[in-house]
Design a protein around this motif. Sequence first.
Motif, PDB file in Angstrom:
ATOM      1  N   UNK A 172       0.798  -1.225   0.000  1.00  0.00           N
ATOM      2  CA  UNK A 172       0.000   0.000   0.000  1.00  0.00           C
ATOM      3  C   UNK A 172       0.823   1.263   0.000  1.00  0.00           C
ATOM      4  N   UNK A 173       1.839   1.337  -0.875  1.00  0.00           N
ATOM      5  CA  UNK A 173       2.702   2.520  -0.910  1.00  0.00           C
ATOM      6  C   UNK A 173       1.910   3.738  -1.375  1.00  0.00           C
ATOM      7  N   UNK A 174       1.993   4.807  -0.619  1.00  0.00           N
ATOM      8  CA  UNK A 174       1.352   6.069  -0.972  1.00  0.00           C
ATOM      9  C   UNK A 174       2.395   7.019  -1.554  1.00  0.00           C
ATOM     10  N   UNK A 175       1.921   8.115  -2.126  1.00  0.00           N
ATOM     11  CA  UNK A 175       2.830   9.075  -2.761  1.00  0.00           C
ATOM     12  C   UNK A 175       3.867   9.597  -1.774  1.00  0.00           C
ATOM     13  N   UNK A 198      13.010   6.234  -3.696  1.00  0.00           N
ATOM     14  CA  UNK A 198      12.876   7.456  -2.907  1.00  0.00           C
ATOM     15  C   UNK A 198      13.800   8.545  -3.445  1.00  0.00           C
ATOM     16  N   UNK A 199      13.379   9.818  -3.262  1.00  0.00           N
ATOM     17  CA  UNK A 199      14.261  10.926  -3.632  1.00  0.00           C
ATOM     18  C   UNK A 199      14.948  11.552  -2.422  1.00  0.00           C
ATOM     19  N   UNK A 200      14.702  10.992  -1.229  1.00  0.00           N
ATOM     20  CA  UNK A 200      15.445  11.340  -0.006  1.00  0.00           C
ATOM     21  C   UNK A 200      15.756  10.035   0.713  1.00  0.00           C
ATOM     22  N   UNK A 259       7.054   6.836  -1.125  1.00  0.00           N
ATOM     23  CA  UNK A 259       8.131   6.662  -2.088  1.00  0.00           C
ATOM     24  C   UNK A 259       7.824   7.390  -3.371  1.00  0.00           C
ATOM     25  N   UNK A 260       8.861   7.629  -4.134  1.00  0.00           N
ATOM     26  CA  UNK A 260       8.690   8.302  -5.414  1.00  0.00           C
ATOM     27  C   UNK A 260       8.000   7.389  -6.409  1.00  0.00           C
ATOM     28  N   UNK A 261       8.360   6.098  -6.377  1.00  0.00           N
ATOM     29  CA  UNK A 261       7.800   5.166  -7.356  1.00  0.00           C
ATOM     30  C   UNK A 261       7.860   3.755  -6.815  1.00  0.00           C
TER      31      UNK A 261
END
Length: 296
Positions: free
Chosen positions: A24-27, A55-57, A30-32
Amino acid sequence: MASFWFVEIELPFPALAPFEDLLGVEAEDGVALSSYEVAPMPDPDTAQWRLQVLFDTPPDEAAWRRRLAAIAAGMNLPAAPIFAGKLPDQDWVRHTNTLNAPVRAGRFFLYGAHDAGSAPPGCLSLLLDAGLAFGTGRAPSTFGCLEAIDRICRRQQPRHVLDLGTGSGVLAMAAARATSRARIWAADIDPVAVQVARENARLNGLGARIHCLVASNPLDKRLPGPFDLVVANILAGPLCAMAHGLAAQVAPGGHLVLSGLLAKEERRVAADYRAQGLSFSARLPREGWHTLIFKR
């Protein structure tokens, strides 16, 4: 220059979709979310895949490891390898555009939106977004089908075409581009693929000539065969299982293009289609994959 980090887990293919749903990854997480095959097997159900969160961080690696491990345990999966790290820094826009560079197969020129206007003169150009469906022209099997369609359509103009397992719709669109008045039926078992194919046909101004539908049986009553050209870029097992149905859809004088089979699988596939009364016409090998052309 963008930096990205990842956490990923290795899973058997049948567990991939249920695991993704439970994750259930939400925006904001993670990035994608993506997946890719790491250990191909003859039986797709035994293939190993990796589900990756990007991730972008820098993420909380320990927390994500616990999260992935807990879901795997809840699904009664064997101890699944979990990986984490940082992707090499690079210009990802340029890298993506390089991976999605235009493809030239026979007269066909496949390009993405970022390459608009770059088609060489005299080619049959197609704007393509594979999205969540298979078929960019880069796969050896798709490339072989494009060359086969070009070869057949140079010699005769099929009026009715079936693309079974259409994916992105690239082969259906190629047949439409290479013919002046042909009506094309593009069928796939995956409703998402059918949506992608329909949108690609619309973007290329071919929507009126390509009828996209959800279907997996070549003898589906909604398919108005027989056809002058039938194309099926699937896998050797399904091709053999559908030999009777696919062959029955080939009109007298018509052609059948089969792909998605390895060189070692050709003899078995060819024998099944010869047994249906088709004549072997040509073989187009590419990177260990074979595209076969038959004629009735």
